[in-house]
Design a protein around this motif. Structure first.
Motif, PDB file in Angstrom:
ATOM      1  N   LYS A  44      51.164  29.036 -46.943  1.00  0.00           N
ATOM      2  CA  LYS A  44      52.257  29.323 -46.478  1.00  0.00           C
ATOM      3  C   LYS A  44      52.557  30.348 -45.574  1.00  0.00           C
ATOM      4  CE  LYS A  44      55.751  30.626 -49.085  1.00  0.00           C
ATOM      5  NZ  LYS A  44      56.567  31.297 -50.200  1.00  0.00           N
ATOM      6  N   GLY A  45      52.924  29.774 -44.580  1.00  0.00           N
ATOM      7  CA  GLY A  45      54.084  30.922 -43.215  1.00  0.00           C
ATOM      8  C   GLY A  45      54.656  30.345 -43.198  1.00  0.00           C
ATOM      9  N   TYR A  46      55.469  31.479 -42.302  1.00  0.00           N
ATOM     10  CA  TYR A  46      56.964  31.419 -41.436  1.00  0.00           C
ATOM     11  C   TYR A  46      56.464  31.921 -39.671  1.00  0.00           C
ATOM     12  CZ  TYR A  46      58.662  32.012 -46.174  1.00  0.00           C
ATOM     13  OH  TYR A  46      59.315  31.978 -47.370  1.00  0.00           O
ATOM     14  N   PHE A  47      57.221  30.447 -39.420  1.00  0.00           N
ATOM     15  CA  PHE A  47      57.309  30.216 -38.148  1.00  0.00           C
ATOM     16  C   PHE A  47      58.695  31.002 -37.677  1.00  0.00           C
ATOM     17  CE2 PHE A  47      58.459  28.229 -33.942  1.00  0.00           C
ATOM     18  CZ  PHE A  47      56.608  28.280 -33.125  1.00  0.00           C
ATOM     19  N   VAL A  48      58.516  31.796 -36.050  1.00  0.00           N
ATOM     20  CA  VAL A  48      59.393  32.549 -35.771  1.00  0.00           C
ATOM     21  C   VAL A  48      59.440  31.729 -34.416  1.00  0.00           C
ATOM     22  CG1 VAL A  48      60.725  34.230 -35.341  1.00  0.00           C
ATOM     23  CG2 VAL A  48      59.295  33.912 -37.790  1.00  0.00           C
ATOM     24  N   TRP A  49      60.896  31.794 -33.777  1.00  0.00           N
ATOM     25  CA  TRP A  49      61.059  31.792 -32.323  1.00  0.00           C
ATOM     26  C   TRP A  49      62.441  32.480 -31.997  1.00  0.00           C
ATOM     27  CZ3 TRP A  49      66.191  29.817 -30.447  1.00  0.00           C
ATOM     28  CH2 TRP A  49      65.865  29.497 -29.105  1.00  0.00           C
ATOM     29  N   ILE A  50      62.062  33.717 -31.226  1.00  0.00           N
ATOM     30  CA  ILE A  50      63.511  34.330 -31.047  1.00  0.00           C
ATOM     31  C   ILE A  50      63.613  34.229 -29.655  1.00  0.00           C
ATOM     32  CG2 ILE A  50      63.222  37.431 -30.203  1.00  0.00           C
ATOM     33  CD1 ILE A  50      61.132  37.874 -32.451  1.00  0.00           C
ATOM     34  N   GLU A  51      64.724  34.760 -29.292  1.00  0.00           N
ATOM     35  CA  GLU A  51      65.711  34.332 -28.474  1.00  0.00           C
ATOM     36  C   GLU A  51      66.824  35.508 -27.535  1.00  0.00           C
ATOM     37  OE1 GLU A  51      66.039  33.911 -24.757  1.00  0.00           O
ATOM     38  OE2 GLU A  51      64.512  32.685 -25.568  1.00  0.00           O
ATOM     39  N   ASN A  52      67.344  35.880 -26.260  1.00  0.00           N
ATOM     40  CA  ASN A  52      68.636  36.784 -25.915  1.00  0.00           C
ATOM     41  C   ASN A  52      69.469  35.784 -26.264  1.00  0.00           C
ATOM     42  OD1 ASN A  52      67.242  39.368 -26.184  1.00  0.00           O
ATOM     43  ND2 ASN A  52      66.148  38.167 -25.156  1.00  0.00           N
ATOM     44  N   SER A  53      70.093  36.304 -26.360  1.00  0.00           N
ATOM     45  CA  SER A  53      71.949  35.473 -24.924  1.00  0.00           C
ATOM     46  C   SER A  53      71.963  35.633 -23.883  1.00  0.00           C
ATOM     47  CB  SER A  53      73.517  36.976 -26.333  1.00  0.00           C
ATOM     48  OG  SER A  53      74.228  35.887 -25.820  1.00  0.00           O
ATOM     49  N   PRO A  54      72.030  34.075 -23.433  1.00  0.00           N
ATOM     50  CA  PRO A  54      72.427  33.388 -24.186  1.00  0.00           C
ATOM     51  C   PRO A  54      71.389  32.246 -24.049  1.00  0.00           C
ATOM     52  CG  PRO A  54      73.113  33.265 -21.368  1.00  0.00           C
ATOM     53  CD  PRO A  54      72.129  34.240 -21.922  1.00  0.00           C
ATOM     54  N   HIS A  55      70.524  32.771 -23.554  1.00  0.00           N
ATOM     55  CA  HIS A  55      69.499  31.029 -23.893  1.00  0.00           C
ATOM     56  C   HIS A  55      69.475  30.688 -25.815  1.00  0.00           C
ATOM     57  CE1 HIS A  55      68.678  31.720 -20.374  1.00  0.00           C
ATOM     58  NE2 HIS A  55      67.906  32.726 -20.324  1.00  0.00           N
ATOM     59  N   LEU A  56      70.046  31.950 -26.370  1.00  0.00           N
ATOM     60  CA  LEU A  56      69.333  31.871 -27.403  1.00  0.00           C
ATOM     61  C   LEU A  56      71.243  30.133 -27.955  1.00  0.00           C
ATOM     62  CD1 LEU A  56      69.514  32.555 -30.764  1.00  0.00           C
ATOM     63  CD2 LEU A  56      70.833  34.069 -30.383  1.00  0.00           C
ATOM     64  N   GLU A  57      72.306  30.649 -27.435  1.00  0.00           N
ATOM     65  CA  GLU A  57      73.349  29.731 -28.113  1.00  0.00           C
ATOM     66  C   GLU A  57      72.896  28.053 -27.116  1.00  0.00           C
ATOM     67  OE1 GLU A  57      74.184  32.564 -25.677  1.00  0.00           O
ATOM     68  OE2 GLU A  57      74.861  33.655 -27.345  1.00  0.00           O
ATOM     69  N   ARG A  58      72.083  28.429 -26.405  1.00  0.00           N
ATOM     70  CA  ARG A  58      71.933  27.222 -25.475  1.00  0.00           C
ATOM     71  C   ARG A  58      71.130  26.708 -25.953  1.00  0.00           C
ATOM     72  NH1 ARG A  58      72.251  29.355 -18.982  1.00  0.00           N
ATOM     73  NH2 ARG A  58      71.131  30.678 -19.961  1.00  0.00           N
ATOM     74  N   GLU A  59      70.115  26.857 -26.581  1.00  0.00           N
ATOM     75  CA  GLU A  59      68.698  26.698 -27.089  1.00  0.00           C
ATOM     76  C   GLU A  59      68.492  26.386 -28.140  1.00  0.00           C
ATOM     77  OE1 GLU A  59      65.345  28.454 -25.098  1.00  0.00           O
ATOM     78  OE2 GLU A  59      66.778  28.497 -23.352  1.00  0.00           O
ATOM     79  N   ALA A  60      69.500  27.496 -29.283  1.00  0.00           N
ATOM     80  CA  ALA A  60      68.801  27.268 -30.786  1.00  0.00           C
ATOM     81  C   ALA A  60      68.922  25.697 -31.203  1.00  0.00           C
ATOM     82  CB  ALA A  60      69.727  26.997 -31.688  1.00  0.00           C
ATOM     83  N   LYS A  61      69.845  24.476 -30.871  1.00  0.00           N
ATOM     84  CA  LYS A  61      69.913  23.491 -31.643  1.00  0.00           C
ATOM     85  C   LYS A  61      68.274  23.044 -30.958  1.00  0.00           C
ATOM     86  CE  LYS A  61      72.854  19.221 -32.596  1.00  0.00           C
ATOM     87  NZ  LYS A  61      71.675  17.697 -32.394  1.00  0.00           N
ATOM     88  N   THR A  62      68.438  22.760 -29.440  1.00  0.00           N
ATOM     89  CA  THR A  62      66.725  21.919 -29.462  1.00  0.00           C
ATOM     90  C   THR A  62      65.739  22.479 -30.088  1.00  0.00           C
ATOM     91  OG1 THR A  62      68.377  21.989 -27.388  1.00  0.00           O
ATOM     92  CG2 THR A  62      65.857  21.362 -27.307  1.00  0.00           C
ATOM     93  N   LYS A  63      65.471  23.833 -30.129  1.00  0.00           N
ATOM     94  CA  LYS A  63      64.076  24.628 -30.912  1.00  0.00           C
ATOM     95  C   LYS A  63      64.363  24.218 -32.014  1.00  0.00           C
ATOM     96  CE  LYS A  63      62.897  25.863 -26.651  1.00  0.00           C
ATOM     97  NZ  LYS A  63      61.898  26.144 -26.415  1.00  0.00           N
ATOM     98  N   THR A  64      65.458  24.186 -32.679  1.00  0.00           N
ATOM     99  CA  THR A  64      65.449  23.731 -34.356  1.00  0.00           C
ATOM    100  C   THR A  64      64.961  22.307 -34.470  1.00  0.00           C
ATOM    101  OG1 THR A  64      67.225  24.908 -34.516  1.00  0.00           O
ATOM    102  CG2 THR A  64      66.435  23.487 -36.512  1.00  0.00           C
ATOM    103  N   GLU A  65      64.832  21.729 -33.200  1.00  0.00           N
ATOM    104  CA  GLU A  65      65.050  20.363 -33.540  1.00  0.00           C
ATOM    105  C   GLU A  65      63.343  20.129 -32.960  1.00  0.00           C
ATOM    106  OE1 GLU A  65      67.674  17.905 -31.356  1.00  0.00           O
ATOM    107  OE2 GLU A  65      69.132  17.597 -32.842  1.00  0.00           O
ATOM    108  N   TYR A  66      62.948  20.822 -32.219  1.00  0.00           N
ATOM    109  CA  TYR A  66      61.654  20.859 -31.143  1.00  0.00           C
ATOM    110  C   TYR A  66      59.961  21.272 -32.337  1.00  0.00           C
ATOM    111  CZ  TYR A  66      57.173  22.130 -28.595  1.00  0.00           C
ATOM    112  OH  TYR A  66      56.397  22.459 -28.585  1.00  0.00           O
TER     113      TYR A  66
END
Length: 159
Positions: free
Chosen positions: A87-109
């Motif tokens: 088992k592992g933990y995958f992490v995507w890190i982002e700064n604002s304003p990209h965080l707000e714009r891309e979080a939903k899309t990145k979650t699905e992707y």
């Protein structure tokens, strides 16, 4: 939280270098156990950050989901070679304003893309790493990935 006398986050030239002190706690409070689990990302910079700021400063893995150029992680043993079935933990890190714009899309992707390499993938949380006042300006999207399969992404031809 940024100091009240700091310039606005969007103007900080070193914004990519702050907020990492919250990463270890964000991971461990969401189930990551450094004694048994591993960390991974699909970006070189994030894999490096996870290696340095993870609980035991263990090497994180780079899963080249997007055919990026080779980097130092490309030449080390892969997670499929060392962590198959684990088992592992995958992490995507982002700064604002990209965080707000891309979080939903990145979650699905990532939910979809990671299922090719793990038997079970679960979105854990969007963990806050840094606030400016009460606004989230840096966050980590965390996925729990169980039972690593013996499948690697295609080797990149870019250097």
């Amino acid at each position: 939280i940024l100091a009240p006398y700091a310039p606005p986050y969007r103007l900080l030239p070193f914004k990519h270098n702050i907020g990492w002190n919250a990463l270890n706690q964000a991971l461990t409070t969401r189930g990551y156990d450094p004694e048994h689990d591993f960390l991974l990302s699909d970006k070189y910079q994030t894999s490096s950050i996870l290696s340095f700021y993870g609980a035991k400063q263990q090497r994180a893995y780079f899963l080249n989901l997007q055919g990026m150029r080779n980097n130092q992680f490309s030449y080390w043993p892969s997670l499929q070679e060392e962590r198959q079935g684990q088992k592992g933990y995958f992490v995507w890190i982002e700064n604002s304003p990209h965080l707000e714009r891309e979080a939903k899309t990145k979650t699905e992707y990532y939910q979809h893309a990671l299922q090719r390499y793990f038997k079970k993938v679960e979105v854990v949380d969007l963990a806050p790493l840094l606030y400016e006042g009460d606004k989230l300006v840096k966050g980590a999207l965390i996925f729990r990935c169980e039972d690593c399969k013996n499948l690697k992404p295609a080797d990149s031809v870019l250097y």
